[in-house]
Design a protein around this motif. Structure first.
Motif, PDB file in Angstrom:
ATOM      1  N   CYS A 185       0.717  -1.037  -0.333  1.00  8.85           N
ATOM      2  CA  CYS A 185       0.076   0.033   0.044  1.00  8.85           C
ATOM      3  C   CYS A 185       1.027   1.249  -0.008  1.00  8.85           C
ATOM      4  O   CYS A 185       1.770   1.496   0.025  1.00  8.85           O
ATOM      5  N   SER A 186      -0.251   2.268  -0.404  1.00  7.91           N
ATOM      6  CA  SER A 186       1.103   3.422  -0.501  1.00  7.91           C
ATOM      7  C   SER A 186       0.545   4.571   1.305  1.00  7.91           C
ATOM      8  O   SER A 186      -0.062   3.457   1.849  1.00  7.91           O
ATOM      9  N   ASN A 187       1.435   6.287   0.631  1.00  9.48           N
ATOM     10  CA  ASN A 187       1.403   6.254   2.026  1.00  9.48           C
ATOM     11  C   ASN A 187      -0.663   6.657   2.634  1.00  9.48           C
ATOM     12  O   ASN A 187      -1.399   7.137   2.291  1.00  9.48           O
ATOM     13  N   ASN A 188      -0.829   5.873   4.073  1.00  8.90           N
ATOM     14  CA  ASN A 188      -2.185   5.311   5.250  1.00  8.90           C
ATOM     15  C   ASN A 188      -2.060   6.549   5.164  1.00  8.90           C
ATOM     16  O   ASN A 188      -1.212   7.318   5.559  1.00  8.90           O
ATOM     17  N   TYR A 189      -3.522   7.116   5.721  1.00 11.19           N
ATOM     18  CA  TYR A 189      -4.154   8.210   6.151  1.00 11.19           C
ATOM     19  C   TYR A 189      -5.260   8.316   6.910  1.00 11.19           C
ATOM     20  O   TYR A 189      -5.853   7.768   6.562  1.00 11.19           O
ATOM     21  N   GLY A 190      -6.025   9.059   7.803  1.00 11.42           N
ATOM     22  CA  GLY A 190      -7.347   8.846   8.657  1.00 11.42           C
ATOM     23  C   GLY A 190      -7.524   8.431  10.032  1.00 11.42           C
ATOM     24  O   GLY A 190      -5.828   8.771  11.068  1.00 11.42           O
ATOM     25  N   PRO A 191      -7.916   8.204  10.409  1.00 13.14           N
ATOM     26  CA  PRO A 191      -8.657   8.877  12.228  1.00 13.14           C
ATOM     27  C   PRO A 191      -7.355   7.591  12.481  1.00 13.14           C
ATOM     28  O   PRO A 191      -7.086   6.515  12.178  1.00 13.14           O
ATOM     29  N   PHE A 192      -7.202   7.624  13.961  1.00 16.46           N
ATOM     30  CA  PHE A 192      -5.757   6.964  14.799  1.00 16.46           C
ATOM     31  C   PHE A 192      -5.127   6.786  14.116  1.00 16.46           C
ATOM     32  O   PHE A 192      -4.158   5.739  14.541  1.00 16.46           O
ATOM     33  N   GLN A 193      -4.471   7.269  13.879  1.00 13.11           N
ATOM     34  CA  GLN A 193      -3.007   7.290  13.263  1.00 13.11           C
ATOM     35  C   GLN A 193      -2.126   7.712  14.034  1.00 13.11           C
ATOM     36  O   GLN A 193      -2.270   9.344  14.426  1.00 13.11           O
ATOM     37  N   TYR A 194      -1.519   7.537  14.647  1.00 10.49           N
ATOM     38  CA  TYR A 194      -0.248   7.990  15.401  1.00 10.49           C
ATOM     39  C   TYR A 194       0.804   8.887  15.308  1.00 10.49           C
ATOM     40  O   TYR A 194       0.832   9.996  14.415  1.00 10.49           O
ATOM     41  N   PRO A 195       0.677  10.271  16.464  1.00  8.92           N
ATOM     42  CA  PRO A 195       1.180  11.957  15.441  1.00  8.92           C
ATOM     43  C   PRO A 195       2.646  11.697  15.819  1.00  8.92           C
ATOM     44  O   PRO A 195       3.305  12.097  16.250  1.00  8.92           O
ATOM     45  N   GLU A 196       3.822  10.377  15.521  1.00 10.21           N
ATOM     46  CA  GLU A 196       4.603  10.688  14.730  1.00 10.21           C
ATOM     47  C   GLU A 196       4.557  10.611  13.355  1.00 10.21           C
ATOM     48  O   GLU A 196       5.352  11.134  12.890  1.00 10.21           O
ATOM     49  N   LYS A 197       3.951  10.235  12.440  1.00 12.13           N
ATOM     50  CA  LYS A 197       3.431  10.052  10.617  1.00 12.13           C
ATOM     51  C   LYS A 197       3.282  11.599  10.755  1.00 12.13           C
ATOM     52  O   LYS A 197       2.358  12.556  11.322  1.00 12.13           O
ATOM     53  N   LEU A 198       3.414  11.966   9.183  1.00 13.55           N
ATOM     54  CA  LEU A 198       3.355  14.009   9.007  1.00 13.55           C
ATOM     55  C   LEU A 198       1.586  13.748   9.449  1.00 13.55           C
ATOM     56  O   LEU A 198       1.441  15.704  10.028  1.00 13.55           O
ATOM     57  N   ILE A 199       0.507  13.865   8.634  1.00 11.45           N
ATOM     58  CA  ILE A 199      -0.477  14.224   8.295  1.00 11.45           C
ATOM     59  C   ILE A 199      -0.965  14.117  10.026  1.00 11.45           C
ATOM     60  O   ILE A 199      -1.608  15.213  10.211  1.00 11.45           O
ATOM     61  N   PRO A 200      -0.848  13.561  11.306  1.00 14.85           N
ATOM     62  CA  PRO A 200      -1.726  13.302  12.324  1.00 14.85           C
ATOM     63  C   PRO A 200      -0.529  14.660  13.034  1.00 14.85           C
ATOM     64  O   PRO A 200      -1.280  15.314  13.796  1.00 14.85           O
ATOM     65  N   LEU A 201       1.022  14.424  12.786  1.00 18.93           N
ATOM     66  CA  LEU A 201       1.405  15.576  13.601  1.00 18.93           C
ATOM     67  C   LEU A 201       1.210  16.692  13.016  1.00 18.93           C
ATOM     68  O   LEU A 201       1.497  17.642  13.858  1.00 18.93           O
ATOM     69  N   VAL A 202       0.782  17.021  12.336  1.00 15.83           N
ATOM     70  CA  VAL A 202       1.105  18.606  11.572  1.00 15.83           C
ATOM     71  C   VAL A 202      -0.835  18.886  12.275  1.00 15.83           C
ATOM     72  O   VAL A 202      -0.585  19.962  13.444  1.00 15.83           O
ATOM     73  N   LEU A 203      -0.972  18.650  12.080  1.00 10.95           N
ATOM     74  CA  LEU A 203      -3.134  18.474  12.551  1.00 10.95           C
ATOM     75  C   LEU A 203      -2.630  18.352  14.592  1.00 10.95           C
ATOM     76  O   LEU A 203      -3.199  20.270  14.520  1.00 10.95           O
ATOM     77  N   VAL A 204      -2.002  17.953  15.051  1.00 12.23           N
ATOM     78  CA  VAL A 204      -1.733  17.775  16.776  1.00 12.23           C
ATOM     79  C   VAL A 204      -1.170  18.865  16.689  1.00 12.23           C
ATOM     80  O   VAL A 204      -1.099  19.582  17.644  1.00 12.23           O
ATOM     81  N   ASN A 205      -0.003  19.605  15.731  1.00 12.92           N
ATOM     82  CA  ASN A 205       1.066  20.347  16.408  1.00 12.92           C
ATOM     83  C   ASN A 205       0.201  22.102  15.833  1.00 12.92           C
ATOM     84  O   ASN A 205      -0.072  22.804  17.357  1.00 12.92           O
ATOM     85  N   ALA A 206      -0.662  21.708  14.971  1.00  9.61           N
ATOM     86  CA  ALA A 206      -1.022  23.055  14.454  1.00  9.61           C
ATOM     87  C   ALA A 206      -2.314  23.450  15.242  1.00  9.61           C
ATOM     88  O   ALA A 206      -2.084  24.865  16.368  1.00  9.61           O
ATOM     89  N   LEU A 207      -2.815  22.692  16.054  1.00  7.56           N
ATOM     90  CA  LEU A 207      -4.199  23.042  17.147  1.00  7.56           C
ATOM     91  C   LEU A 207      -3.070  23.494  18.362  1.00  7.56           C
ATOM     92  O   LEU A 207      -4.391  24.260  18.831  1.00  7.56           O
TER      93      LEU A 207
END
Length: 354
Positions: A185-207
């Motif tokens: 599979c290619s890069n997954n994203y969505g709910p429950f992704q631990y915030p070490e990966k790019l998308i959740p890290l950006v979201l939790v840091n931005a908030l």
């Protein structure tokens, strides 16, 4: 009954929830509950009798033997893995242990049990191994996406460990006849992704008004796949895939990391405006990681042609759903941002922040 390994992690928990909602067949879920997984990901099915959760490690041969004998699954879906490239650079041993030795242990337990099954059950059984496009290595900017026939050229300890596990799965099919299926599979994203990966890290840091780290020049390209689309692909492969075959699963959404972060910031500006200004003000370029692959992309044509799968989410709809999920689950974010996570972020990003 199906047997899932790593079903409390990001992709695994999404798969278990999807499976029970769409298929209803009971699941035995074996997970070691490492830093990136947790029973909170499965809170929606805490009291569901169709879900049997077992806290344990795939390296525990006696435990795996007992679970197979007790539950007699018709299929195994193998997610359990260490999966973060950055952590594999800092500590590759854990990746070799879980991804290589763990897969070997699971394959051997499965083979011993499978060979004792009655003929009908043995022919119907499937072992679905969930892998990554990173085993193919890096693509040139104008190169065609990877196909299932592309050579294996892993460049990180993580990718090498997954490639090794792929080879084991292939060998157990060709040597012992174990009916395996492999998905890259290619890069997954969505709910429950631990915030070490790019998308959740950006979201939790931005908030939290914290820096949004982007490696190098931000032009590293990935193909983004919404996790529920991946789950539907896995169901299709499990149901109709050809034993011994490999299938690529990609979202068809190639995008550079900097542009992706800017899109996430724009969504947050719309859905959760910050009085201090646009979220993009928080973007910081940091030192690139060693051996950083420039581009990944896979051709999912085989999966579409043979099994009729195609992604339902565009990048726009998938990102919007993802951002909204993190906005709607502040308790999950608080739990994820524990002391261990904070120590990792401080260790990994602070020294290289521009």
């Amino acid at each position: 009954m199906i047997f899932v390994t790593g079903g409390a992690g990001f992709i695994g928990s999404n798969f278990v929830l999807h499976w029970l909602a769409e298929h209803g067949e009971p699941v035995v879920n074996l997970d070691a509950l490492t830093y990136a997984s947790g029973p909170h990901n499965l809170a929606a099915i805490r009291d569901d009798r169709r879900h049997v959760f077992v806290h344990g490690d795939i390296l525990d041969r006696a435990l795996v033997d007992r679970l197979l004998a007790q539950h007699r699954p018709r299929a195994i879906v193998h997610f359990a893995a260490e999966s973060h490239v950055d952590r594999s650079i800092h500590g590759p041993e854990a990746f070799l242990r879980t991804n290589v030795e763990g897969t070997f242990t699971l394959l051997e337990a499965t083979r011993a049990w499978w060979q004792r099954l009655p003929d009908t059950e043995r022919r119907a059984f499937r072992f679905l191994h969930v892998s990554t496009d990173e085993v193919y290595g890096s693509l040139e900017p104008d190169a065609a996406p990877f196909t299932e026939a592309s050579p294996c050229r892993p460049n990180s300890p993580y990718a090498a460990s997954k490639a090794a596990s792929d080879h084991l799965v292939r060998a157990w099919h060709h040597t012992y006849g174990l009916p395996v299926l492999t998905v890259h599979c290619s890069n997954n994203y969505g709910p429950f992704q631990y915030p070490e990966k790019l998308i959740p890290l950006v979201l939790v840091n931005a908030l939290a008004g914290e820096p949004l780290p982007v490696y190098g020049d931000g032009r590293h390209v990935r193909d983004w796949l919404y996790v529920e689309d991946h789950c539907r692909a896995l169901c299709a492969v499990l149901a109709s895939g050809q034993p011994g075959a490999t299938y690529n699963v990609g979202g068809g959404n190639e995008l550079g990391n900097l542009e992706l972060v800017q899109r996430l910031c724009a969504l947050l500006d719309e859905l959760r405006p910050d009085a201090a200004g646009p979220h993009a003000r928080l973007i910081r370029f940091v030192a690139d990681r060693p051996g950083h692959d420039r581009r990944y992309a896979v051709d999912a044509g085989k999966l579409r042609r043979e099994l009729g799968w195609q992604p339902r989410e565009t990048l726009d709809t998938g990102l919007r759903k993802t951002v909204q999920w993190y906005l709607d689950h502040p308790d999950w974010i608080t739990r994820a941002k524990d002391e261990a996570w904070q120590a990792w972020i401080a260790r990994h990003y602070a020294p290289g922040t521009a």
